[in-house]
Scaffold this motif. Structure first.
Motif, PDB file in Angstrom:
ATOM      1  N   PRO A  41       0.816  -1.217   0.000  1.00 40.93           N
ATOM      2  CA  PRO A  41       0.000   0.000   0.000  1.00 40.93           C
ATOM      3  C   PRO A  41       0.856   1.276   0.000  1.00 40.93           C
ATOM      4  O   PRO A  41       0.473   2.285  -0.582  1.00 40.93           O
ATOM      5  CB  PRO A  41      -0.833  -0.133   1.274  1.00 40.93           C
ATOM      6  N   THR A 134       6.326  -5.670   9.261  1.00 40.28           N
ATOM      7  CA  THR A 134       5.204  -4.984   9.923  1.00 40.28           C
ATOM      8  C   THR A 134       4.489  -5.943  10.871  1.00 40.28           C
ATOM      9  O   THR A 134       4.209  -5.606  12.034  1.00 40.28           O
ATOM     10  CB  THR A 134       4.215  -4.450   8.864  1.00 40.28           C
ATOM     11  N   SER A 157      -6.271 -12.018   5.634  1.00 43.65           N
ATOM     12  CA  SER A 157      -6.014 -12.599   4.308  1.00 43.65           C
ATOM     13  C   SER A 157      -5.143 -11.713   3.423  1.00 43.65           C
ATOM     14  O   SER A 157      -4.800 -12.101   2.309  1.00 43.65           O
ATOM     15  CB  SER A 157      -7.351 -12.852   3.603  1.00 43.65           C
ATOM     16  N   GLY A 158      -4.746 -10.536   3.897  1.00 45.34           N
ATOM     17  CA  GLY A 158      -3.968  -9.617   3.053  1.00 45.34           C
ATOM     18  C   GLY A 158      -2.466  -9.841   3.184  1.00 45.34           C
ATOM     19  O   GLY A 158      -2.013 -10.815   3.801  1.00 45.34           O
ATOM     20  N   GLY A 159      -1.696  -8.931   2.601  1.00 47.68           N
ATOM     21  CA  GLY A 159      -0.243  -9.058   2.617  1.00 47.68           C
ATOM     22  C   GLY A 159       0.317  -9.116   4.033  1.00 47.68           C
ATOM     23  O   GLY A 159       1.047 -10.045   4.402  1.00 47.68           O
ATOM     24  N   VAL A 160      -0.027  -8.142   4.853  1.00 47.04           N
ATOM     25  CA  VAL A 160       0.461  -8.118   6.241  1.00 47.04           C
ATOM     26  C   VAL A 160      -0.217  -9.230   7.042  1.00 47.04           C
ATOM     27  O   VAL A 160       0.422  -9.954   7.823  1.00 47.04           O
ATOM     28  CB  VAL A 160       0.182  -6.740   6.895  1.00 47.04           C
ATOM     29  N   SER A 180     -13.062 -12.310   4.711  1.00 48.66           N
ATOM     30  CA  SER A 180     -14.354 -12.531   4.059  1.00 48.66           C
ATOM     31  C   SER A 180     -14.513 -14.004   3.691  1.00 48.66           C
ATOM     32  O   SER A 180     -13.553 -14.785   3.764  1.00 48.66           O
ATOM     33  CB  SER A 180     -14.482 -11.648   2.819  1.00 48.66           C
ATOM     34  N   ASN A 183     -12.036 -16.224   1.703  1.00 44.00           N
ATOM     35  CA  ASN A 183     -10.681 -16.446   2.226  1.00 44.00           C
ATOM     36  C   ASN A 183     -10.618 -17.324   3.473  1.00 44.00           C
ATOM     37  O   ASN A 183      -9.536 -17.543   4.022  1.00 44.00           O
ATOM     38  CB  ASN A 183     -10.014 -15.099   2.528  1.00 44.00           C
ATOM     39  N   TYR A 198     -16.184 -11.635   8.200  1.00 37.73           N
ATOM     40  CA  TYR A 198     -16.667 -10.286   8.547  1.00 37.73           C
ATOM     41  C   TYR A 198     -17.936  -9.892   7.794  1.00 37.73           C
ATOM     42  O   TYR A 198     -18.601  -8.918   8.151  1.00 37.73           O
ATOM     43  CB  TYR A 198     -15.567  -9.230   8.382  1.00 37.73           C
ATOM     44  N   ALA A 216      -4.803  -5.224  10.649  1.00 37.04           N
ATOM     45  CA  ALA A 216      -4.133  -4.839   9.405  1.00 37.04           C
ATOM     46  C   ALA A 216      -5.121  -4.172   8.446  1.00 37.04           C
ATOM     47  O   ALA A 216      -4.852  -4.077   7.255  1.00 37.04           O
ATOM     48  CB  ALA A 216      -3.505  -6.069   8.753  1.00 37.04           C
ATOM     49  N   ASN A 219     -10.131  -0.273  10.372  1.00 37.53           N
ATOM     50  CA  ASN A 219     -11.456   0.250  10.008  1.00 37.53           C
ATOM     51  C   ASN A 219     -12.404   0.329  11.199  1.00 37.53           C
ATOM     52  O   ASN A 219     -13.602   0.487  11.016  1.00 37.53           O
ATOM     53  CB  ASN A 219     -12.081  -0.639   8.917  1.00 37.53           C
ATOM     54  N   ALA A 238      -2.136  -1.560  12.389  1.00 35.19           N
ATOM     55  CA  ALA A 238      -1.066  -1.336  11.399  1.00 35.19           C
ATOM     56  C   ALA A 238      -1.537  -0.450  10.255  1.00 35.19           C
ATOM     57  O   ALA A 238      -0.745   0.273   9.656  1.00 35.19           O
ATOM     58  CB  ALA A 238      -0.582  -2.671  10.846  1.00 35.19           C
ATOM     59  N   GLY A 268       2.494   2.905  14.191  1.00 37.39           N
ATOM     60  CA  GLY A 268       3.442   3.766  13.476  1.00 37.39           C
ATOM     61  C   GLY A 268       3.994   3.010  12.280  1.00 37.39           C
ATOM     62  O   GLY A 268       3.429   2.002  11.857  1.00 37.39           O
ATOM     63  N   ALA A 270       6.558   0.576  10.501  1.00 38.90           N
ATOM     64  CA  ALA A 270       7.534  -0.476  10.802  1.00 38.90           C
ATOM     65  C   ALA A 270       8.896  -0.072  10.231  1.00 38.90           C
ATOM     66  O   ALA A 270       8.962   0.586   9.185  1.00 38.90           O
ATOM     67  CB  ALA A 270       7.083  -1.791  10.189  1.00 38.90           C
ATOM     68  N   HIS A 313      -8.505  -6.007  -1.897  1.00 37.49           N
ATOM     69  CA  HIS A 313      -8.896  -7.403  -1.658  1.00 37.49           C
ATOM     70  C   HIS A 313      -7.853  -8.405  -2.117  1.00 37.49           C
ATOM     71  O   HIS A 313      -8.193  -9.518  -2.540  1.00 37.49           O
ATOM     72  CB  HIS A 313     -10.266  -7.679  -2.305  1.00 37.49           C
ATOM     73  N   ALA A 314      -6.585  -8.007  -2.042  1.00 40.69           N
ATOM     74  CA  ALA A 314      -5.524  -8.967  -2.391  1.00 40.69           C
ATOM     75  C   ALA A 314      -5.574 -10.141  -1.413  1.00 40.69           C
ATOM     76  O   ALA A 314      -5.926  -9.976  -0.241  1.00 40.69           O
ATOM     77  CB  ALA A 314      -4.164  -8.290  -2.324  1.00 40.69           C
TER      78      ALA A 314
HETATM   79  N1  LIG Z   1       2.469   0.436   9.835  1.00 35.62           N
HETATM   80  C1  LIG Z   1       3.227   0.042   8.825  1.00 35.62           C
HETATM   81  O1  LIG Z   1       4.472   0.200   8.808  1.00 35.62           O
HETATM   82  C2  LIG Z   1       2.553  -0.620   7.668  1.00 35.62           C
HETATM   83  C3  LIG Z   1       3.291  -1.410   6.777  1.00 35.62           C
HETATM   84  C4  LIG Z   1       2.621  -2.087   5.765  1.00 35.62           C
HETATM   85  C5  LIG Z   1       1.253  -1.916   5.611  1.00 35.62           C
HETATM   86  N2  LIG Z   1       0.590  -1.081   6.454  1.00 35.62           N
HETATM   87  C6  LIG Z   1      -0.852  -0.880   6.337  1.00 35.62           C
HETATM   88  O2  LIG Z   1      -1.492  -2.089   6.716  1.00 35.62           O
HETATM   89  C7  LIG Z   1      -2.678  -2.239   5.957  1.00 35.62           C
HETATM   90  C8  LIG Z   1      -2.658  -3.622   5.317  1.00 35.62           C
HETATM   91  O3  LIG Z   1      -1.600  -3.719   4.390  1.00 35.62           O
HETATM   92  P1  LIG Z   1      -1.570  -4.970   3.418  1.00 35.62           P
HETATM   93  O4  LIG Z   1      -0.306  -4.907   2.661  1.00 35.62           O
HETATM   94  O5  LIG Z   1      -1.915  -6.199   4.178  1.00 35.62           O
HETATM   95  O6  LIG Z   1      -2.806  -4.600   2.467  1.00 35.62           O
HETATM   96  P2  LIG Z   1      -3.605  -5.543   1.497  1.00 35.62           P
HETATM   97  O7  LIG Z   1      -2.799  -6.738   1.143  1.00 35.62           O
HETATM   98  O8  LIG Z   1      -4.120  -4.679   0.403  1.00 35.62           O
HETATM   99  O9  LIG Z   1      -4.870  -6.017   2.375  1.00 35.62           O
HETATM  100  C9  LIG Z   1      -5.943  -6.529   1.703  1.00 35.62           C
HETATM  101  C10 LIG Z   1      -6.738  -7.458   2.630  1.00 35.62           C
HETATM  102  O10 LIG Z   1      -7.577  -6.678   3.488  1.00 35.62           O
HETATM  103  C11 LIG Z   1      -8.747  -7.444   3.721  1.00 35.62           C
HETATM  104  N3  LIG Z   1      -9.886  -6.630   4.090  1.00 35.62           N
HETATM  105  C12 LIG Z   1     -10.454  -5.626   3.370  1.00 35.62           C
HETATM  106  N4  LIG Z   1     -11.517  -5.126   4.036  1.00 35.62           N
HETATM  107  C13 LIG Z   1     -11.612  -5.834   5.200  1.00 35.62           C
HETATM  108  C14 LIG Z   1     -12.500  -5.781   6.314  1.00 35.62           C
HETATM  109  N5  LIG Z   1     -13.503  -4.905   6.374  1.00 35.62           N
HETATM  110  N6  LIG Z   1     -12.296  -6.648   7.329  1.00 35.62           N
HETATM  111  C15 LIG Z   1     -11.274  -7.548   7.296  1.00 35.62           C
HETATM  112  N7  LIG Z   1     -10.409  -7.646   6.258  1.00 35.62           N
HETATM  113  C16 LIG Z   1     -10.578  -6.800   5.223  1.00 35.62           C
HETATM  114  C17 LIG Z   1      -8.996  -8.104   2.387  1.00 35.62           C
HETATM  115  O11 LIG Z   1      -9.734  -9.294   2.597  1.00 35.62           O
HETATM  116  P3  LIG Z   1     -11.077  -9.598   1.759  1.00 35.62           P
HETATM  117  O12 LIG Z   1     -10.686  -9.669   0.314  1.00 35.62           O
HETATM  118  O13 LIG Z   1     -11.504 -10.877   2.347  1.00 35.62           O
HETATM  119  O14 LIG Z   1     -11.993  -8.425   2.038  1.00 35.62           O
HETATM  120  C18 LIG Z   1      -7.614  -8.375   1.819  1.00 35.62           C
HETATM  121  O15 LIG Z   1      -7.198  -9.713   1.986  1.00 35.62           O
HETATM  122  C19 LIG Z   1      -2.703  -1.081   4.953  1.00 35.62           C
HETATM  123  O16 LIG Z   1      -3.538  -0.068   5.475  1.00 35.62           O
HETATM  124  C20 LIG Z   1      -1.284  -0.600   4.916  1.00 35.62           C
HETATM  125  O17 LIG Z   1      -1.177   0.776   4.580  1.00 35.62           O
HETATM  126  C21 LIG Z   1       1.201  -0.449   7.474  1.00 35.62           C
END
Ligand SMILES: NC(=O)c1ccc[n+]([C@@H]2O[C@H](COP(=O)([O-])OP(=O)(O)OC[C@H]3O[C@@H](n4cnc5c(N)ncnc54)[C@H](OP(=O)(O)O)[C@@H]3O)[C@@H](O)[C@H]2O)c1
Length: 322
Positions: A41, A134, A157-160, A180, A183, A198, A216, A219, A238, A268, A270, A313-314
């Motif tokens: 992201p 992270t 289910s996402g990257g983190v 969801s 996943n 969810y 992660a 919301n 996160a 904050g 990572a 939704h990755a």
């Molecule tokens: N603090 C830090 O240093 C740091 C570092 C990296 C990332 N981040 C933040 O962490 C967040 C996640 O990053 P990421 O790389 O994991 O993003 P990502 O891969 O785009 O996350 C997508 C995932 O979020 C899930 N999702 C979407 N809506 C949801 C909901 N309402 N409830 C539960 N799951 C839901 C999706 O699942 P479904 O398809 O099943 O909806 C999908 O698998 C981002 O906001 C990013 O900016 C912060």
């Protein structure tokens, strides 16, 4: 060399495949021939210059770095004369700071990379750094995870999230994953003890409480997090979905944590470091953590990869192969 370049903030359409100078390593740097690079992201925040606060780091009116891409995996092509830990031909993974990965080559210092485990592919190795660090720093450092704790991962289910689930299991947590319907099976396959869909159930409304809540998605409101925490529970967030959620978390979360027994706060940003990369390398080698790859795109399709990730939704990580 070829690189995806942008000179103005905007949508993924502003990215262009261009021929640019191949970087030359300084004395303390390695030149890496990149094989794969993860999409995060942070890439689309830096691409769009949004939220505006991101521009304090990235450049107020124009991006300072023309090439995005933080995670990298590849092969060392050349080393500067002060480099002692690597030699040409070594396979490595790690990060390249705040950009440079969406290209054929990048220069990094020795502290940015560690040897790539032989049992994972370059695609998997390129997916690790930001997301896994992270999850690790969120659970271990901010969340102070302990064996036997009830841990909830929102956005499992996402990257983190896919790294957080596996790491929470590694640390001995009893892990509940929120994702969801489509996943549910995937998160079970990477170690979830319990799952919450969810789309059917709200984890903040079902009466269950957790010792550690790792979010992660970002919301939910501070009071919702408080409700889902056990009396001395910790909530580490996160991500964020809106700036007002983030500010509420920073201000109200800090107040709640100071005045009550529950801790709620943003983790904050990572910070990648060699020690944590080496820690992850060992877990990858022993199969305790395996990157989950959703899709791979070739370098010219970085805009499509970013659009896909931005849709939110990755399923695991999105990777660029080079
Ligand atoms: N603090 C830090 O240093 C740091 C570092 C990296 C990332 N981040 C933040 O962490 C967040 C996640 O990053 P990421 O790389 O994991 O993003 P990502 O891969 O785009 O996350 C997508 C995932 O979020 C899930 N999702 C979407 N809506 C949801 C909901 N309402 N409830 C539960 N799951 C839901 C999706 O699942 P479904 O398809 O099943 O909806 C999908 O698998 C981002 O906001 C990013 O900016 C912060």
């Amino acid at each position: 060399m070829k690189a995806m370049v942008y000179t103005n903030y905007g949508s993924p359409d502003v990215l262009q495949l261009k021929e640019v100078d191949k970087p030359v390593p300084k004395d303390n740097e390695l030149l890496i021939k990149i094989k794969a690079t993860g999409v995060n992201p942070a890439d689309w925040h830096l691409l769009r210059g949004e939220p505006f606060l991101a521009r304090l780091e990235a450049g107020l009116f124009k991006p300072k770095n023309a090439i995005l891409g933080i995670d990298i995996a590849g092969q060392v092509e050349a080393v500067g004369k002060a480099v002692t830990g690597f030699q040409p031909g070594d396979e490595v993974f790690g990060d390249c700071g705040w950009g440079g990965g969406f290209a054929e080559y990048v220069c990094v210092t020795e502290k940015n990379v560690v040897p790539k485990p032989a049992n994972i592919s370059f695609e998997q190795a390129g997916a690790i750094s930001v997301a896994a660090i992270t999850a690790l720093q969120g659970l271990r450092d901010k969340g102070q995870i302990q064996a036997g704790q009830k841990v909830l991962v929102n956005g499992a289910s996402g990257g983190v999230g896919t790294f957080a689930v596996q790491l929470a299991k590694y640390f001995g947590g009893e892990v509940t994953c929120v994702c969801s319907t489509r996943n549910l099976e995937m998160v079970r396959s990477i170690g979830a003890d319990h799952v919450i869909d969810y789309t059917r159930e709200d984890f903040t409304q079902n009466g269950a409480q957790y010792d550690l809540l790792f979010d992660a998605v970002g919301n939910r409101s501070v009071s919702e997090y408080q409700r889902a925490l056990s009396p001395r529970g910790i909530c580490v967030v996160a991500g964020f979905t809106t700036l007002s959620r983030l500010f509420q978390l920073m201000l109200l979360g800090a107040w709640v944590s100071k005045t009550g027994s529950k801790q709620v706060g943003s983790m904050g940003t990572a910070q990648s470091n060699k020690q944590d990369l080496l820690f992850l390398k060992e877990l990858l080698e022993t199969g305790k953590v395996t990157p989950v790859i959703d899709r791979c795109y070739p370098l010219p399709e970085v805009p499509a990869a970013i659009r896909y990730l931005e849709a939110g939704h990755a399923r695991g990580k999105v990777v660029i192969t080079i």
